[in-house]
Design a protein around this motif. Structure first.
Motif, PDB file in Angstrom:
ATOM      1  N   ARG A 448       9.202  47.817   1.162  1.00 38.64           N
ATOM      2  CA  ARG A 448       9.493  49.108   1.367  1.00 38.64           C
ATOM      3  C   ARG A 448      11.012  49.353   1.095  1.00 38.64           C
ATOM      4  O   ARG A 448      11.427  50.384   0.270  1.00 38.64           O
ATOM      5  CB  ARG A 448       8.921  49.517   2.832  1.00 38.64           C
ATOM      6  CG  ARG A 448       7.899  50.338   2.875  1.00 38.64           C
ATOM      7  CD  ARG A 448       7.639  50.906   4.115  1.00 38.64           C
ATOM      8  NE  ARG A 448       6.565  51.841   4.205  1.00 38.64           N
ATOM      9  CZ  ARG A 448       6.004  52.354   5.386  1.00 38.64           C
ATOM     10  NH1 ARG A 448       6.470  51.718   6.606  1.00 38.64           N
ATOM     11  NH2 ARG A 448       5.057  53.249   5.415  1.00 38.64           N
ATOM     12  N   VAL A 452      12.754  52.039  -1.463  1.00 41.19           N
ATOM     13  CA  VAL A 452      13.622  52.865  -1.320  1.00 41.19           C
ATOM     14  C   VAL A 452      15.055  52.926  -2.215  1.00 41.19           C
ATOM     15  O   VAL A 452      15.598  53.863  -2.766  1.00 41.19           O
ATOM     16  CB  VAL A 452      13.970  53.110   0.045  1.00 41.19           C
ATOM     17  CG1 VAL A 452      15.166  53.971   0.387  1.00 41.19           C
ATOM     18  CG2 VAL A 452      12.804  53.496   0.803  1.00 41.19           C
ATOM     19  N   HIS A 517       9.959  50.084  10.497  1.00 45.14           N
ATOM     20  CA  HIS A 517       9.079  50.994  10.211  1.00 45.14           C
ATOM     21  C   HIS A 517       9.116  52.181  11.073  1.00 45.14           C
ATOM     22  O   HIS A 517       8.807  53.122  10.511  1.00 45.14           O
ATOM     23  CB  HIS A 517       7.635  50.224  10.376  1.00 45.14           C
ATOM     24  CG  HIS A 517       7.260  49.039   9.291  1.00 45.14           C
ATOM     25  ND1 HIS A 517       7.265  49.435   7.969  1.00 45.14           N
ATOM     26  CD2 HIS A 517       6.935  47.886   9.471  1.00 45.14           C
ATOM     27  CE1 HIS A 517       6.759  48.281   7.345  1.00 45.14           C
ATOM     28  NE2 HIS A 517       6.707  47.335   8.406  1.00 45.14           N
ATOM     29  N   TYR A 520      11.646  54.198   9.281  1.00 43.84           N
ATOM     30  CA  TYR A 520      11.233  54.883   8.040  1.00 43.84           C
ATOM     31  C   TYR A 520      10.247  55.924   8.338  1.00 43.84           C
ATOM     32  O   TYR A 520      10.251  56.910   7.572  1.00 43.84           O
ATOM     33  CB  TYR A 520      10.376  53.766   7.397  1.00 43.84           C
ATOM     34  CG  TYR A 520       9.941  54.076   6.106  1.00 43.84           C
ATOM     35  CD1 TYR A 520      10.436  53.731   4.894  1.00 43.84           C
ATOM     36  CD2 TYR A 520       8.596  54.752   5.792  1.00 43.84           C
ATOM     37  CE1 TYR A 520      10.232  54.191   3.521  1.00 43.84           C
ATOM     38  CE2 TYR A 520       8.082  55.113   4.725  1.00 43.84           C
ATOM     39  CZ  TYR A 520       8.977  54.807   3.321  1.00 43.84           C
ATOM     40  OH  TYR A 520       8.300  55.112   2.323  1.00 43.84           O
ATOM     41  N   LEU A 540      19.409  50.036   5.345  1.00 43.16           N
ATOM     42  CA  LEU A 540      18.175  49.485   5.074  1.00 43.16           C
ATOM     43  C   LEU A 540      18.501  48.130   4.225  1.00 43.16           C
ATOM     44  O   LEU A 540      17.977  47.184   4.193  1.00 43.16           O
ATOM     45  CB  LEU A 540      17.631  50.448   3.961  1.00 43.16           C
ATOM     46  CG  LEU A 540      16.850  51.594   4.645  1.00 43.16           C
ATOM     47  CD1 LEU A 540      16.100  52.304   3.569  1.00 43.16           C
ATOM     48  CD2 LEU A 540      16.161  51.113   5.657  1.00 43.16           C
TER      49      LEU A 540
END
Length: 562
Positions: A448, A452, A517, A520, A540
């Motif tokens: 993920r 991004v 998470h 996010y 991140l």
């Protein structure tokens, strides 16, 4: 935050010396995690530890300690509030900049973030150590996962690690292997009247016999042998079968991502005279006696519940004697720490091996070597327990588990619980592509983040400028929580290595993935505010690095896409 914590530890030491100059020398400055996150970022329990030896009220000590801390420059720089709770707990709340600093530290150190400088300490980890009598089973897999991860942990602490595989290439089990293969060569199979009662029944015996008949050459990491094809060549059959199965083990371990630096044969302890030398050391030390035609070790002198037979009346040695000789050899090879990873059924050998090592008088310290004992693994598939493999005949093999799922899933799952707890490997769960599957949950966090980062670059964001982001923009609650979790990584590695607890890494990674998470779900990253967007992508990016580093300790990949 790592730098801030070091400075605060030094400040705590100065404050303790000021408040309690007569404190016991054993009291060292240390921070603990508050029992509840809402209480702060760091906790100090020194006031309660000092109360009894100093005969003072712990809360009064805490008050004095807080006053001394508040005068320390590091506390003024990094701490926003200090509070006393309960009987004398001291909770510190860090300023945002203390937490934000961890991102720069991750960028600076990269994949070495959390690693300690080289110590020169030599450590040997012995694991798997499966006799070459059949395919590796899931218990060997658990050893492989635990042992390799523990070696990786030790390396993060600056230690020189040797991975060793110890096995017996002689003895009753190997004789049974040879006779089983010879019976197959003669055309017999399990169930026939002439099939040996104690023989190995798996299909792999037929494969060995077929290749022996074809006069093939097999090569393992530590041996090579060419078959004669002669059905009456029992010694040749034995050597070929051992080499064949060692080769099979090597293939399994390679597929599992496990390597070894050294292979050590039990038979070499006899041929080199090490067993006899160890027995003589024990005799010379006056720690043996003869009774009933047998030679005994006075192991009760070292805490064992009873004395142990060393040499039986028939002249053969009991199995712990070569273990003593083997560990003396480890000690003489210069290993300051030695860890054995074995099944829990080996528990009974620990006291007698350590007793033998103490009695030998060669300078080995008490409690050496260390042991990590693991319980066996139950395998579930389609809601039912799987007990046998056609290939092995009587158990599920490591290769089966890898083929049904993946190397990553097997390694993560087998480390995800304490070694001494029962573990059920659920094949169906390992195949799920959702948050219920812990390895998917962690790997998906990494993927993920990479997604991004790619979107950020596609929209014109400069990834090369991310390390220079203004980290003071990271002030959201979910950001501060994620920053705090990143800062825990170095200390987690240190404590996991000290505690011989690689499962702590799996626990940490799930928590880190959870913090990500949550972040996010709560915040946007591709925002119009250039500096805020860059700072968030920096956070991140640091998180992805720590996820990769933690997964690498476990021998698990960090995919960019899923």
């Amino acid at each position: 935050m790592i730098q801030a914590k070091r400075a605060l530890l030094s400040a705590l030491g100065d404050a303790l010396r000021q408040v309690a100059p007569d404190a016991p020398a054993s009291l060292t400055p240390v921070f603990e995690a508050p029992k509840q996150a809402a209480h702060g970022d760091l906790a100090v329990t020194a006031a309660m530890q000092l109360a009894k030896p100093l005969k003072k009220n712990p809360r009064e000590l805490a008050t004095a300690l807080v006053a001394a801390l508040q005068a320390q420059p590091a506390v003024q720089q990094w701490v926003s509030a200090i509070e006393i709770a309960g009987p004398g707990f001291i909770n510190l709340r860090l300023k945002p900049e203390a937490k934000q600093a961890v991102v720069a530290e991750v960028f600076e150190q990269g994949e070495r973030f959390g690693w300690q400088p080289a110590t020169g300490k030599k450590v040997l980890v012995e694991f798997v150590s499966a006799n070459p009598t059949g395919p590796l089973h899931v218990g060997h897999g658990r050893q492989g996962a635990l042992g390799d991860a523990l070696c990786n942990l030790f390396e993060t602490q600056g230690q020189q690690v040797t991975r060793e595989f110890y096995y017996n290439d002689a003895g009753v089990q190997i004789s049974t292997l040879a006779l089983s293969t010879q019976a197959r060569l003669k055309g017999f199979k399990p169930g026939d009247a002439d099939w040996p009662e104690a023989a190995y029944n798996g299909d792999y015996i037929a494969d060995i016999a077929e290749d022996f008949k074809a006069k093939k050459t097999v090569k393992a990491d530590d041996r090579e042998f060419t078959a004669s094809g002669d059905v009456d060549d029992l010694d040749g059959i034995r050597q070929f079968a051992v080499a064949y199965l060692r080769h099979e083990q090597d293939l399994d371990l390679k597929a599992f991502g496990v390597r070894f630096d050294n292979y050590y044969l039990e038979s070499s302890l006899y041929t080199s005279g090490r067993v006899e030398a160890a027995v003589q050391k024990l005799k010379d030390a006056g720690k043996t006696f003869e009774e009933g035609g047998a030679l005994w070790l006075r192991s009760t002198d070292y805490g064992d519940d009873k004395d142990r037979v060393m040499r039986k009346s028939d002249g053969g040695y009991t199995y712990f004697v070569p273990d003593v000789a083997y560990h003396i050899a480890k000690w003489e090879r210069g290993f300051e720490q030695c860890v054995n990873i074995q099944g829990s059924d080996h528990h009974g050998t620990i006291a007698r091996v350590r007793a033998g090592l103490q009695a030998a008088g060669v300078g080995i310290p008490q409690g050496w070597p260390d042991y990590v004992l693991h319980k066996m693994v139950t395998v579930m598939k389609n809601g039912e327990e799987v007990k046998i493999s056609k290939r092995a005949g009587s158990y599920v093999t490591l290769r089966d588990l890898i083929e049904w799922t993946s190397k990553d899933a097997v390694r993560f799952f087998l480390i995800s619980r304490k070694a001494d707890t029962e573990f059920t490997f659920d094949v169906d769960l390992a195949l799920k592509q959702n948050d219920e599957n812990p390895v998917f949950y962690v790997q998906y966090a990494h993927a993920r983040i990479q997604s991004v980062r790619q979107q950020y670059a596609d929209k014109g964001g400069d990834l090369s400028a991310v390390p220079r982001a203004d980290l003071s923009r990271l002030t959201a609650d979910t950001e501060l929580a994620l920053l705090g979790k990143l800062a825990e990584f170095p200390e987690m590695l240190t404590q996991a290595a000290k505690g011989l607890a690689p499962h702590d890494v799996a626990f940490y990674l799930r928590d880190l993935a959870g913090a990500f998470h949550s972040y996010y779900a709560a915040e946007r990253f591709l925002v119009d505010d250039v500096e805020l967007g860059r700072a968030r992508v920096a956070l991140l990016t640091a998180t992805a690095q720590v996820l990769r580093s933690g997964l690498a300790v476990l021998g698990v990949s960090a995919p960019d896409k899923m």
